[in-house]
Write a protein that holds these residues in place. Structure first.
Motif, short mmCIF file in Angstrom:
data_model
loop_
_atom_site.label_atom_id
_atom_site.label_comp_id
_atom_site.label_asym_id
_atom_site.label_seq_id
_atom_site.Cartn_x
_atom_site.Cartn_y
_atom_site.Cartn_z
N PRO A 32 0.79 -1.23 0.00
CA PRO A 32 0.00 0.00 0.00
C PRO A 32 0.82 1.28 0.00
O PRO A 32 0.50 2.23 -0.72
CB PRO A 32 -0.85 -0.12 1.27
N LEU A 33 1.89 1.32 0.79
CA LEU A 33 2.70 2.54 0.85
C LEU A 33 3.44 2.78 -0.47
O LEU A 33 3.57 3.93 -0.91
CB LEU A 33 3.69 2.46 2.01
N LYS A 34 3.90 1.70 -1.10
CA LYS A 34 4.55 1.84 -2.40
C LYS A 34 3.55 2.32 -3.45
O LYS A 34 3.90 3.10 -4.34
CB LYS A 34 5.17 0.52 -2.83
N ALA A 35 2.31 1.84 -3.35
CA ALA A 35 1.27 2.29 -4.27
C ALA A 35 1.01 3.79 -4.10
O ALA A 35 0.81 4.52 -5.08
CB ALA A 35 -0.02 1.51 -4.06
N MET A 36 1.04 4.26 -2.86
CA MET A 36 0.83 5.67 -2.59
C MET A 36 2.01 6.51 -3.07
O MET A 36 1.84 7.61 -3.61
CB MET A 36 0.57 5.89 -1.10
N GLU A 37 3.22 5.97 -2.91
CA GLU A 37 4.41 6.66 -3.43
C GLU A 37 4.36 6.73 -4.96
O GLU A 37 4.74 7.74 -5.56
CB GLU A 37 5.68 5.93 -2.98
#
Length: 219
Positions: A32-37
C-alpha cells in the motif's frame, strides 16, 4: 470521424479497466505505501502518460463504488427508502447513486490530505492537496471494497452477520494501520503519534459524512 475516434478511445479505456482494476487493487493490498508513493510520482507526469499502467486513484474509488452498487443490486439489496426528495433523486439511477457514494467516500482522503498539508506547514490549496488526496484515494478504494463486501453479509438475513462485521472491521483496521504508517513517513513522527492523527482524521471524516447523509435521509 472525431466522434468515432472518441468512441474507440472510450471502448479501449473501459476494456483496459478489466486488467488494470484488479492489478491496481493487488498492488494496494500487497504494497500500500509503495502504491501511494507511485501515485505521488505520477503527479509529475504529463496528463497523457499519468497512471498509464494503473487506474488513477479517484477512478479506482469510483469504479469500486460502482461495482459495489452492482453487486448489491445483483443480490437484491435495496437502496434506502426515498424519504426525502433529495434522496429520491440520488437513488433514481445507478449513476446518481454511484456519484453520491463516491463523493461521500472521498471525504476520507480529503480530510487526511488536508491534515498532512496543514501539519507540513504548507498553504492549503488545490495544488498542495492534489498529491496526498490522490494517494489517499487508493486507500479509500480498498477500504470501500471491504466495507461493501461486509455490507452484503450484514444486509442479507440468510448470511452470517458476524462475518460481515469481521470483514468491515478488518478493512477499517487495515486502513488505519496503513494510514498511520503514511502519516509517520510524511510527517517524520513516531508511529503512535501518527496513529492518533490517523484516527482523528478518520473520525472527522465520518462526522462530515454524517452531516451529509442525515439531512438527505440516507440513513
Amino acid at each position: 470521424m472525431k466522434l468515432l475516434k472518441s468512441f474507440e478511445d472510450f471502448i479501449f479505456e473501459a476494456a483496459s479497466w478489466l486488467i488494470f482494476y484488479p492489478l491496481t487493487l493487488g498492488r494496494i493490498m500487497l504494497h500500500p505505501l509503495k502504491a501511494m508513493e507511485y501515485s505521488d510520482r505520477e503527479q509529475s507526469d504529463d496528463n497523457e502518460h499519468r497512471y498509464d499502467d494503473s487506474l488513477s486513484p479517484p477512478l479506482l474509488l469510483m469504479v469500486t463504488i460502482l461495482l459495489s452498487n452492482l453487486i448489491s443490486t445483483a443480490v437484491h439489496i435495496a437502496p434506502p427508502d426515498a424519504t426525502t426528495s433529495m434522496l429520491k433523486t440520488i437513488t433514481a439511477t445507478q449513476q446518481n447513486l454511484t456519484l453520491f457514494r463516491t463523493l461521500l467516500f472521498s471525504l476520507i482522503p480529503l480530510i487526511a490530505a488536508s491534515s498532512v498539508v496543514r501539519r507540513q506547514g504548507k498553504k492549503l490549496s488545490r495544488q498542495t492537496l492534489r498529491a496526498p488526496f490522490y494517494a489517499q484515494c487508493y486507500l479509500a478504494a480498498f477500504c470501500a471494497a471491504f466495507v461493501a463486501a461486509g455490507d452484503v453479509f450484514l444486509r442479507r438475513p440468510e448470511l452470517n452477520n458476524a462475518i460481515g462485521a469481521t470483514i468491515i472491521c478488518g478493512g477499517v483496521l487495515w486502513f488505519l494501520v496503513v494510514q498511520s504508517a503514511w502519516f509517520s513517513a510524511k510527517l517524520n513522527i513516531p508511529r503512535p503519534k501518527a496513529a492518533l492523527i490517523a484516527v482523528w482524521a478518520t473520525l472527522r471524516a465520518l462526522v462530515y459524512m454524517l452531516l451529509v447523509v442525515i439531512p438527505v435521509g440516507y440513513i
